[in-house]
Design a protein around this motif. Sequence first.
Motif, PDB file in Angstrom:
ATOM      1  N   ASN A 156      20.929 -10.752  12.116  1.00  0.00           N
ATOM      2  CA  ASN A 156      20.242 -10.185  13.277  1.00  0.00           C
ATOM      3  C   ASN A 156      19.881  -8.712  13.076  1.00  0.00           C
ATOM      4  O   ASN A 156      19.775  -7.945  14.035  1.00  0.00           O
ATOM      5  CB  ASN A 156      21.070 -10.347  14.561  1.00  0.00           C
ATOM      6  N   LEU A 157      19.655  -8.325  11.821  1.00  0.00           N
ATOM      7  CA  LEU A 157      19.147  -6.991  11.534  1.00  0.00           C
ATOM      8  C   LEU A 157      17.620  -6.976  11.590  1.00  0.00           C
ATOM      9  O   LEU A 157      17.008  -5.912  11.667  1.00  0.00           O
ATOM     10  CB  LEU A 157      19.620  -6.524  10.153  1.00  0.00           C
ATOM     11  N   VAL A 212      25.115 -16.221  -0.722  1.00  0.00           N
ATOM     12  CA  VAL A 212      24.852 -15.254  -1.778  1.00  0.00           C
ATOM     13  C   VAL A 212      23.444 -15.418  -2.347  1.00  0.00           C
ATOM     14  O   VAL A 212      23.013 -16.525  -2.665  1.00  0.00           O
ATOM     15  CB  VAL A 212      25.916 -15.366  -2.907  1.00  0.00           C
ATOM     16  N   ILE A 213      22.733 -14.308  -2.439  1.00  0.00           N
ATOM     17  CA  ILE A 213      21.464 -14.257  -3.156  1.00  0.00           C
ATOM     18  C   ILE A 213      21.790 -13.913  -4.598  1.00  0.00           C
ATOM     19  O   ILE A 213      22.462 -12.918  -4.870  1.00  0.00           O
ATOM     20  CB  ILE A 213      20.532 -13.183  -2.570  1.00  0.00           C
ATOM     21  N   GLU A 214      21.307 -14.714  -5.526  1.00  0.00           N
ATOM     22  CA  GLU A 214      21.707 -14.471  -6.909  1.00  0.00           C
ATOM     23  C   GLU A 214      20.750 -15.145  -7.886  1.00  0.00           C
ATOM     24  O   GLU A 214      20.200 -16.207  -7.613  1.00  0.00           O
ATOM     25  CB  GLU A 214      23.133 -15.006  -7.125  1.00  0.00           C
ATOM     26  N   THR A 220      15.252 -10.634   3.282  1.00  0.00           N
ATOM     27  CA  THR A 220      14.806 -10.772   4.673  1.00  0.00           C
ATOM     28  C   THR A 220      15.552 -11.911   5.357  1.00  0.00           C
ATOM     29  O   THR A 220      15.939 -11.806   6.526  1.00  0.00           O
ATOM     30  CB  THR A 220      13.289 -11.030   4.728  1.00  0.00           C
ATOM     31  N   PHE A 221      15.771 -12.998   4.628  1.00  0.00           N
ATOM     32  CA  PHE A 221      16.496 -14.151   5.154  1.00  0.00           C
ATOM     33  C   PHE A 221      17.907 -13.751   5.576  1.00  0.00           C
ATOM     34  O   PHE A 221      18.340 -14.039   6.696  1.00  0.00           O
ATOM     35  CB  PHE A 221      16.534 -15.245   4.085  1.00  0.00           C
ATOM     36  N   LEU A 222      18.627 -13.051   4.691  1.00  0.00           N
ATOM     37  CA  LEU A 222      19.987 -12.622   5.025  1.00  0.00           C
ATOM     38  C   LEU A 222      19.994 -11.661   6.209  1.00  0.00           C
ATOM     39  O   LEU A 222      20.834 -11.760   7.106  1.00  0.00           O
ATOM     40  CB  LEU A 222      20.660 -11.939   3.824  1.00  0.00           C
ATOM     41  N   ALA A 262      30.839  -9.982   6.887  1.00  0.00           N
ATOM     42  CA  ALA A 262      30.823  -8.781   6.059  1.00  0.00           C
ATOM     43  C   ALA A 262      29.634  -8.896   5.112  1.00  0.00           C
ATOM     44  O   ALA A 262      29.423  -9.941   4.490  1.00  0.00           O
ATOM     45  CB  ALA A 262      32.123  -8.651   5.273  1.00  0.00           C
ATOM     46  N   TYR A 263      28.868  -7.818   4.999  1.00  0.00           N
ATOM     47  CA  TYR A 263      27.557  -7.886   4.330  1.00  0.00           C
ATOM     48  C   TYR A 263      27.500  -6.837   3.219  1.00  0.00           C
ATOM     49  O   TYR A 263      27.523  -5.638   3.487  1.00  0.00           O
ATOM     50  CB  TYR A 263      26.478  -7.638   5.382  1.00  0.00           C
TER      51      TYR A 263
END
Length: 226
Positions: A57-58, A200-202, A50-52, A86-87
């Motif tokens: 802005n999605l 990065v989420i990891e 959700t944070f990313l 880039a996502y």
Amino acid sequence: MAESIIEPVIEIEHLTLGYKNCRIINDINAQINAGEIIGIIGPNGAGKSTFLKTLRNLMPCLTGKVKFFGKDNTELSAKDFARIVAYLQQNTAPSFGYTAREIVLTGRYPYMKWWQEESDFDKQIADECMKYTGTLELAERSVNEVSGGQRQRILLAKVLAQQTPILFLDEPTTGLHIADVHKLVDILQRLVDTGNSIVVIEHNLDLIKTADYIIDLGPEGGEKGG
């Protein structure tokens, strides 16, 4: 001599996320500069994805602001965003038997009109990105016929083909063997060495330990220096 001022590529100001009656993340402040890896950690359900998505802005935030190169993210068009960020989303699974090169070429779409086909220049960039990620020899292979590690590096090549200064990666090492994780870490480190910024989420420690600092979205989290 006056010190040069480094302008942040992303500014996060008092960001609160969630839904109408439920706050997931409260009052996050952070600044991300060129050539940094920022790790996002936290337990499942903490709101990492959700944070990313909110930064991109999605999803709307409840309060606060996010700026990219000094401009509010709500003022950026979809095409503007695609040229800045880039996502690579979590569990992306290309289907329909597309070849690796066809997948990577989709990263060029932000620079094309809807009626245009890929140019020789686009194809050159795609091949350069596949070479960079060690996947050029897979160019004509279906993405359904390669290993999980190879597929992830193909998707990373697609992200690189967008030629953006910022990359968002949501758990890119999920399901990868240790050798593939090390290859991915090496690619990301080379990118930041050339000035790219990566959020990065990891969970994988081999990747997280390369971060310049970490944003912990757990209940007792916060910002931690690398």
